[in-house]
Design an enzyme around this catalytic site. Structure first.
Site, short mmCIF file in Angstrom:
data_model
loop_
_atom_site.label_atom_id
_atom_site.label_comp_id
_atom_site.label_asym_id
_atom_site.label_seq_id
_atom_site.Cartn_x
_atom_site.Cartn_y
_atom_site.Cartn_z
CB THR A 1 8.59 -4.87 -0.50
OG1 THR A 1 7.94 -4.67 0.65
CG2 THR A 1 9.71 -3.73 -0.73
CG HIS B 1 5.27 -1.12 -3.30
ND1 HIS B 1 3.68 -0.72 -3.48
CD2 HIS B 1 4.65 -1.91 -2.05
CE1 HIS B 1 2.99 -1.06 -2.63
NE2 HIS B 1 3.36 -1.83 -1.69
#
Lengths: 347, 347, 347, 347
Positions: free
Chosen positions: D40, D43
């Site tokens: 995450t 990202h």
């Protein structure tokens, strides 16, 4: 405000003028409309061994109620879930939120639970303060029903735990108010046969009003034999033991089918002799002890049953009294003539 | 063939020459290699109240065994699952297949069950006939392990029922052979703490050999207090009651955590006084009576545990005797000096 | 006897005179009273890709039926569960009993299943032979209901799997006969809200007749939006996908609540694009594929629902034909004008 | 204090001096020792479509951490569960406590969840403030392990959901850090066979280090075929899909046994074509989407696995960087050379 207070150790309660309780930052102050009178309140009135060991007077009694939000603390308001004027009820067990049981979804078993009307001030009063997180909106459920969602929730927990009610053949032993609610819950949950037994014909009448297919008078009927007859000799899939009597336990063991389940809510005052080999091990039974209501899945399914009309506990309500007639309320319960008794306080 | 036969009502068994049993169309005839001696066989030897009420002599005794397929009936052969020469064991409960319990996956509770070595001829013999559907291939599991999969399966059923073993803190009360197997099963199933208690130091030694993290001597240790100490005062998630003594029940109730589970396998010879309010209802406990092995999910997971090496019950085997020394086998069990005792028959 | 036979590869069926089938030792020969016509029979009639790959003509078609025991094999008689003259229905999946799935209570998924009317001779005939263990007595359930217990059982399996029906808010997508049965099952099981959607107003009418609280016309209603409106913006606890269309899948994903469940019965003829991240993972959904009926817990609960009157599937039956008018039966199904169509054979 | 901040829309993060966050009345201020870098975070660094739609800069990044309690708010202190100086980790999902999901034990699916390092300031900083109820003591678990309990908890949730790990034959598809943790969790939970597949030999090496019985290289091995070979042609009881690739989904469907289960954690960036008839319905599969960690049963079992030594995730940690080398941390993850990467902040 007026409140029924256990003033000091000993029997009875007094109707007193006491200050309206303070509403903390995460609390809701609720004006009580109706309150339910429970067997526990009878124990407290009589000041039995349990009550004298547990209560620390002075304490306002009462743990079943519904009312109207009168004030919200700062954080409770910020949460945005309740508004002043909402009709509500509440879970009366205030739990710690941090112990193993609270962490794994079993907070009804939190060992630090504080119960309103027992461990802290309760609902037989014009106002009560509750943590907002324990409060639930009625969303159209009538307030007098809201006032008895605590014991109705006990019945929901008892009937649904273990998943044997739907399509099941269910025996309810003991038709006090929670037993009668359990009859209605079993019907709502799709039981294919609901049999209720008691010693008291008035209670059996209430069980029939709640939808029992068959009622048995335990004074004259052989309950296990009848249960086997009614089920092609299988016995009950689920027994809800609501009587708390050793005779109820014996009936439960004998009436349950091989592989069946007994959920026990009735709290006995003395030990029961259990033949574990014959009655539990060789029968492959499951027994489960019911405490309170699962928080909050019990409440969620109960609200759905009530809102949809699948369940209506009102036929069980037989008596209504104002706060000042608590002694009469206690008396009708002791006389065994009552179903559910409620107090009309500020409706 | 040679077989240990209960010839008539009364104590003891006799080693006799009897005909090799007939193999029916859906049967397998099995040449027995090893057989396990069970507490039940002791009851039968002693001819106690249970045995005299249940057995109809003459009957060949023995219900735990492994061996080699010697002959297959026509239909058993057609099914194509077994071949002559396969090493096998078998579930000794032969069920009806048609009752409610058989229909809903609880055939271990079939009330028409016929048990080998009890209700029909058993395995303390050179040959036994079994319905082929009760027979399972060992697929590499050693035959002496195969011979004790029946009691190991009892332990698997006891430990796994209810799903609390994995990550759980487990107390095993009673370290007879099945209690010791339960220790190994709990370890195989990923329990995070396995505590075993008994009165007999030799048995506690076997429990340690099977992987118990902690063993407690119930003569000197306060088992519930120790269990709470070992679990940050929570108590046991799962108690496996394998002793069948009222004292074991009392320990189980006191040691289980709020919301915990007690699976009962030990069959008591007399009733236990149970304080349902304090010990079951207010604790939110679940109790479950263990009969036999779930057919056949218990067997499936047991085979995996054994084949993978996660579970090895062999440390519990302490004695081996030939068929003709059954009296000695019975004696070492009565002396409390034995773990599991097996008979070497045709290996 | 007369029977509808798929004589050879290609569309249609022929009404032929064929020999009454032989009753084996563990079989029951049943004189068929009524039989249900299923979508599968339509595929077989049309000889689509699935049918041509699976069937090996000649084969008697039909897998839903009820009738009367005409003869019992020796072993079937010895089992003592059936008598000549009993009104019965049967599970049409004949399973191996030995594979992993059969052993662990999932025999509806046995990969060696042989289905009547598909893999072996079926029920569109005056007589059918079944293994006695697949046969169940009607015990007062009307034979025309008995004839459609196979598809009603599919609905029971779909609605009950996962335990979310009781008190649940249920969306049924697709109101063919099984979808309509599912509406009735959800009501019987105590769902608090049953919403049914279809493109066909006649089918929505049948869904209402079976007890749907709300019906939605998927041509004009935004089904997920309406489901959220009806549930305080939560969405459906349980979606039963009975349509088999990609549009039904999309609706199911959008209508299910966070943590909800989709049980899929409708078999699509082509792949569906699934956004697993958005629609399954971030929603915490559970999906379950429904094959047949759980053997035999589905049957057990269905029999209770039917016997108690909680469930009555008869409003769904819209057409009845004699065996010789099978072409008309097929036509009304293709026209989309039919609910359930049954054949009157030997009533 | 120093903190890695997404200062504005666009790629990268900046190491900035920002004020130590304020500790509210029910909060704990924690001095961060270690923090884990997650996909995450990559990202967010890259500022992909998801990140740009979700984040509102400026925000401190990082959601996996362990550290030491530096300060407690008044109410947090009164609760008595934490003390200054305690080593702790925390659940990074801060939930509302009031929605349906929060009420019924599914708060990991609360739609009002606020995630640290995404929706509010996170843990790549010298200090972080958390609600005390989200904080858990390490009780002897090493802090570098504590820093990766968030993703290890994802693995625990994925492996245990549905109860098929114990004794199960498990396929883990995708051996990124959470896949590797899942290997260890499956072993801890008593899986009898753990097979792991990936395209990257380094990752397969980590899977072996975590206890995989068999590793498969998906570039050269036919994973479903090998899984069937390894299980007597049954297939996997449980597939953990951790790759998020359509190819992983196809493998999962083909490798799962009839009646098996697929728990999906890997979040795909595009839709997958699913043949529901062949792959879900006729196989009787269950699919489940994994979001976060169950609050807090996942944490409870994880703490037990870690404290007992049944699970040790440290072999997966391949790289450690100080806060100022975040760019290097991102680079080793992008290169596919890393297992788990942690930041050493204030240890």
């Amino acid at each position: 405000m007026r409140a029924l207070v256990k003033v000091s150790a000993g029997p009875g309660m007094e109707l007193r003028d006491v200050p309206v309780p303070q509403c903390g930052p995460s609390d809701a102050l609720i004006r009580v409309h109706y309150a339910g009178v429970c067997g526990t309140d009878l124990h407290i009135w009589e000041w039995d061994a349990w009550a004298s060991a547990r209560l620390r007077p002075p304490v306002v009694i009462g743990h079943e109620f519904a009312g109207e939000v009168a004030q919200l603390g700062r954080e409770a308001q910020a949460a945005g879930l309740l508004s002043v004027g909402d009709l509500v009820t509440a879970e009366g067990h205030i739990v710690c939120g941090h112990c193993l049981q609270c962490r794994i979804g079993e907070s009804h078993l939190c060992h630090r639970t504080s119960i309103i009307g027992v461990d802290r001030d309760g609902a037989f009063a014009e106002y009560i303060v509750m943590p907002a997180s324990n409060v639930m909106k009625l969303d159209g459920i009538p307030p007098e029903v809201g006032a008895i969602m605590d014991p109705t929730g006990n019945a929901v927990h008892t009937v649904l735990q273990g998943g044997m009610a739907t399509g099941g053949r269910v025996l309810i032993i003991g038709c006090g108010p929670i037993g009668c609610f359990a009859v209605g819950v079993a019907r709502a949950a799709g039981a294919s046969l609901v049999v209720a037994s008691d010693l008291n014909p008035k209670r059996l009448e209430l069980a029939r009003a709640m939808g029992a297919h068959v009622t048995l008078d335990a004074r004259t009927d052989d309950v296990p034999a009848r249960m086997h007859e009614l089920t092609g000799d299988d016995g009950a899939d689920l027994v809800c033991e609501m009587s708390g009597h050793p005779a109820g336990h014996a009936t439960a063991f004998a009436a349950a089918r091989l592989g069946g389940r007994i959920n026990l809510l009735g709290t006995p005052s003395r030990p029961t002799e259990v033949n574990f080999a014959r009655d539990v091990i060789f029968k492959g039974l499951t027994l489960y002890g019911v405490t309170g209501r699962r928080m909050y899945d019990t409440w969620d399914v109960m609200r759905r049953f009530l809102a949809s009309g699948q369940l209506d506990p009102r036929p069980v309500i037989t008596h209504r009294f104002p706060l000042e007639r608590m002694a009469d309320a206690i008396q009708v319960i002791k006389d065994g003539q009552a179903g559910k008794v409620i107090l009309e306080i500020g409706a």
